[in-house]
Design a protein around this motif. Structure first.
Motif, PDB file in Angstrom:
ATOM      1  N   ARG A   1      43.721  32.641  43.333  1.00  0.00           N
ATOM      2  CA  ARG A   1      44.272  32.738  41.983  1.00  0.00           C
ATOM      3  C   ARG A   1      45.790  32.751  42.027  1.00  0.00           C
ATOM      4  O   ARG A   1      46.399  32.980  43.067  1.00  0.00           O
TER       5      ARG A   1
ATOM      6  N   GLU B   1      53.066  40.891  39.937  1.00  0.00           N
ATOM      7  CA  GLU B   1      52.767  40.765  41.368  1.00  0.00           C
ATOM      8  C   GLU B   1      53.825  39.918  42.055  1.00  0.00           C
ATOM      9  O   GLU B   1      54.252  40.231  43.168  1.00  0.00           O
ATOM     10  N   ALA B   2      54.247  38.832  41.423  1.00  0.00           N
ATOM     11  CA  ALA B   2      55.255  37.951  42.021  1.00  0.00           C
ATOM     12  C   ALA B   2      56.553  38.701  42.261  1.00  0.00           C
ATOM     13  O   ALA B   2      57.151  38.609  43.353  1.00  0.00           O
TER      14      ALA B   2
ATOM     15  N   LEU C   1      47.504  33.686  45.461  1.00  0.00           N
ATOM     16  CA  LEU C   1      46.957  34.815  46.209  1.00  0.00           C
ATOM     17  C   LEU C   1      45.502  34.528  46.568  1.00  0.00           C
ATOM     18  O   LEU C   1      44.735  34.048  45.729  1.00  0.00           O
TER      19      LEU C   1
ATOM     20  N   LEU D   1      55.884  32.276  40.721  1.00  0.00           N
ATOM     21  CA  LEU D   1      54.493  32.669  40.898  1.00  0.00           C
ATOM     22  C   LEU D   1      53.993  32.225  42.267  1.00  0.00           C
ATOM     23  O   LEU D   1      54.487  31.264  42.853  1.00  0.00           O
ATOM     24  N   LEU D   2      53.017  32.946  42.768  1.00  0.00           N
ATOM     25  CA  LEU D   2      52.449  32.704  44.091  1.00  0.00           C
ATOM     26  C   LEU D   2      50.954  32.464  43.959  1.00  0.00           C
ATOM     27  O   LEU D   2      50.340  32.817  42.954  1.00  0.00           O
TER      28      LEU D   2
ATOM     29  N   SER E   1      49.295  34.505  41.035  1.00  0.00           N
ATOM     30  CA  SER E   1      49.741  35.880  40.856  1.00  0.00           C
ATOM     31  C   SER E   1      50.103  36.120  39.398  1.00  0.00           C
ATOM     32  O   SER E   1      50.383  35.186  38.649  1.00  0.00           O
ATOM     33  N   THR E   2      50.124  37.382  39.023  1.00  0.00           N
ATOM     34  CA  THR E   2      50.689  37.746  37.733  1.00  0.00           C
ATOM     35  C   THR E   2      52.210  37.780  37.904  1.00  0.00           C
ATOM     36  O   THR E   2      52.706  37.863  39.048  1.00  0.00           O
TER      37      THR E   2
ATOM     38  N   PHE F   1      46.272  40.374  50.623  1.00  0.00           N
ATOM     39  CA  PHE F   1      46.137  38.983  50.191  1.00  0.00           C
ATOM     40  C   PHE F   1      46.806  38.058  51.197  1.00  0.00           C
ATOM     41  O   PHE F   1      47.838  38.415  51.778  1.00  0.00           O
TER      42      PHE F   1
ATOM     43  N   TRP G   1      50.308  40.081  52.057  1.00  0.00           N
ATOM     44  CA  TRP G   1      50.857  41.107  51.181  1.00  0.00           C
ATOM     45  C   TRP G   1      49.711  41.820  50.488  1.00  0.00           C
ATOM     46  O   TRP G   1      48.877  41.182  49.843  1.00  0.00           O
TER      47      TRP G   1
ATOM     48  N   GLN H   1      56.087  41.309  45.075  1.00  0.00           N
ATOM     49  CA  GLN H   1      56.035  40.683  46.391  1.00  0.00           C
ATOM     50  C   GLN H   1      57.426  40.277  46.846  1.00  0.00           C
ATOM     51  O   GLN H   1      57.781  40.434  48.002  1.00  0.00           O
TER      52      GLN H   1
ATOM     53  N   VAL I   1      49.115  34.952  51.162  1.00  0.00           N
ATOM     54  CA  VAL I   1      50.055  34.533  50.123  1.00  0.00           C
ATOM     55  C   VAL I   1      50.558  33.131  50.430  1.00  0.00           C
ATOM     56  O   VAL I   1      50.922  32.823  51.568  1.00  0.00           O
TER      57      VAL I   1
END
Length: 68
Positions: free
Chosen positions: A55, A61-62, A48, A45-46, A57-58, A26, A23, A65, A28
């Motif tokens: 790291r 971002e989660a 990345l 949360l994922l 994800s924020t 990244f 994604w 995605q 994932v």
């Protein structure tokens, strides 16, 4: 790299991580909780990965995605 991702997941309190589709450049991974422990619900949360950077994800971002 997969072993480093699993080590990162463990350092964050998870048991392992499941590879998902790429994604936005990244790799994932979905962090997986330990089977016999209480799992708190919240944003999914994922993990990345891009190059050598691993790291979480924020929240934004989660959600982005999930909607892709």
């Amino acid at each position: 790299m997969r072993q480093k991702v699993i080590e990162f997941a463990i350092s964050q309190g998870y048991e392992t991580a499941l590879r998902l589709k790429n994604w936005k450049g990244f790799e994932v991974y979905e962090p997986i909780m330990k089977k016999d422990e209480v799992s708190y619900t919240g944003l999914p949360l994922l993990i990345l990965v891009k190059g050598d950077e691993i790291r979480m994800s924020t929240p934004e971002e989660a959600l982005e995605q999930l909607n892709s």
